[in-house]
Scaffold this active site. Structure first.
Site, PDB file in Angstrom:
ATOM      1  N   ASP A  12       0.287   1.897   9.866  1.00  0.00           N
ATOM      2  CA  ASP A  12       0.347   1.080   8.655  1.00  0.00           C
ATOM      3  C   ASP A  12       1.187  -0.167   9.007  1.00  0.00           C
ATOM      4  OD1 ASP A  12       0.405   0.550   5.747  1.00  0.00           O
ATOM      5  OD2 ASP A  12       2.514   1.081   5.942  1.00  0.00           O
ATOM      6  N   ASP A  14       2.958  -2.855   6.304  1.00  0.00           N
ATOM      7  CA  ASP A  14       4.089  -3.145   5.407  1.00  0.00           C
ATOM      8  C   ASP A  14       4.952  -1.897   5.198  1.00  0.00           C
ATOM      9  OD1 ASP A  14       3.331  -5.815   4.846  1.00  0.00           O
ATOM     10  OD2 ASP A  14       1.900  -5.146   3.343  1.00  0.00           O
ATOM     11  N   ASP A 172       4.389   4.663   5.696  1.00  0.00           N
ATOM     12  CA  ASP A 172       5.643   4.761   4.942  1.00  0.00           C
ATOM     13  C   ASP A 172       5.454   5.208   3.499  1.00  0.00           C
ATOM     14  OD1 ASP A 172       4.394   2.182   4.343  1.00  0.00           O
ATOM     15  OD2 ASP A 172       6.188   1.813   3.163  1.00  0.00           O
TER      16      ASP A 172
HETATM   17  O1  LIG Z   1      -0.275  -4.786   1.081  1.00  0.00           O
HETATM   18  C1  LIG Z   1       0.173  -3.728   0.587  1.00  0.00           C
HETATM   19  O2  LIG Z   1       0.284  -3.530  -0.635  1.00  0.00           O
HETATM   20  C2  LIG Z   1       0.597  -2.623   1.493  1.00  0.00           C
HETATM   21  O3  LIG Z   1       0.314  -2.833   2.843  1.00  0.00           O
HETATM   22  P1  LIG Z   1       0.432  -1.584   3.837  1.00  0.00           P
HETATM   23  O4  LIG Z   1      -0.835  -0.797   3.638  1.00  0.00           O
HETATM   24  O5  LIG Z   1       0.535  -2.236   5.193  1.00  0.00           O
HETATM   25  O6  LIG Z   1       1.653  -0.814   3.487  1.00  0.00           O
HETATM   26 MG   LIG Z   2       3.096   0.571   3.964  1.00  0.00          MG
END
Ligand SMILES: O=C(O)COP(=O)(O)O
Ligand SMILES: [Mg+2]
EC number: 3.1.3.18
Length: 227
Positions: A12, A14, A172
């Site tokens: 992942d 963020d 996360d």
């Molecule tokens: O853009 C988002 O809301 C989350 O991004 P992610 O899937 O990398 O955690």
């Molecule tokens: Mg994330």
């Protein structure tokens, strides 16, 4: 490396590889100010991350008391992305040890990919800015397919891109855990990102709070029987 178990690691973005909340918050504030709307707090923005930009913007609109309005939502998503895409790496930082971990996994010959709900363009820009693209030849963003996580299709697309059938998914959030579950893949939960629930309430096979622990987890996962 012996790989009778899972064949790859998919990350992942963020809250997992990068702490991007400060730039997402800056774009949120710019979007709100442009419409003369009141600001939200950093904690609010952080809690709204995880389901992609359209959901983030919908949550921000609700937080400032705007009624649901598809046209206005579309305009605000455009305004958010104009601002965010102009500087997605301004205040964003890599989590401690993340780069070293990618280097170690590459040295072990472990195929790696990215599967994020962030739109593909800023996700790629962030990877380029931190010189991570070389580790992650496959990038599936929130707008790469017609569906986002927790639908299993994005993670499956990442596996297809790598040409493998199984992976350890590293993320996360509750969304990532649900994605791994829906895809039938084992999940490693990074506890220092943007999750909303206690770790005990988020289904996971592995848990870590510093990237230095991840190479050992990956070596174990790669030796387990395939899920
Ligand atoms: O853009 C988002 O809301 C989350 O991004 P992610 O899937 O990398 O955690
Ligand atoms: Mg994330």
């Amino acid at each position: 490396m012996e790989v009778p178990g899972v064949k790859a690691v998919v990350f992942d973005l963020d809250g997992t590889l990068v702490d991007s909340a400060p730039d997402l918050h800056a774009a949120a504030l710019a979007m709100l100010a442009a419409d003369s709307l009141p600001p939200i707090t950093f904690a609010q923005t952080r809690s709204f991350i995880g389901n992609g930009v359209p959901t983030l913007v919908a949550r921000i609109m609700a937080a400032v008391g705007l009624p649901e309005d598809p046209d206005r939502h579309a305009d605000m998503v455009t305004a958010f992305l104009r601002s965010y895409n102009a500087a997605p790496d301004n205040l964003t930082t890599l989590y401690p040890g993340a780069l070293r971990t990618l280097q170690q996994l590459e040295a072990l010959g472990c195929p790696m990919a990215l599967c994020t709900n962030k739109p593909e363009a800023p996700a790629r820009a962030i990877l380029d800015s931190f010189d991570l693209s070389r580790f992650l030849p496959v990038v599936i963003g929130g707008d790469t397919l017609a569906v986002k996580k927790p639908d299993p299709a994005p993670l499956r697309a990442a596996l297809d891109g790598l040409g493998v059938e199984s992976c350890l998914y590293v993320g996360d959030s509750e969304v990532d855990a649900a994605t791994a579950q829906a895809s039938g893949q084992p999940f490693a939960l990074y506890s220092e990102g943007y999750r909303k629930s206690p770790v005990e309430q988020i289904p996971h096979q592995h848990l870590f709070d510093h990237f230095d622990a991840l190479p050992g987890i990956v070596e174990t996962a790669l030796r387990l029987p395939a899920a």
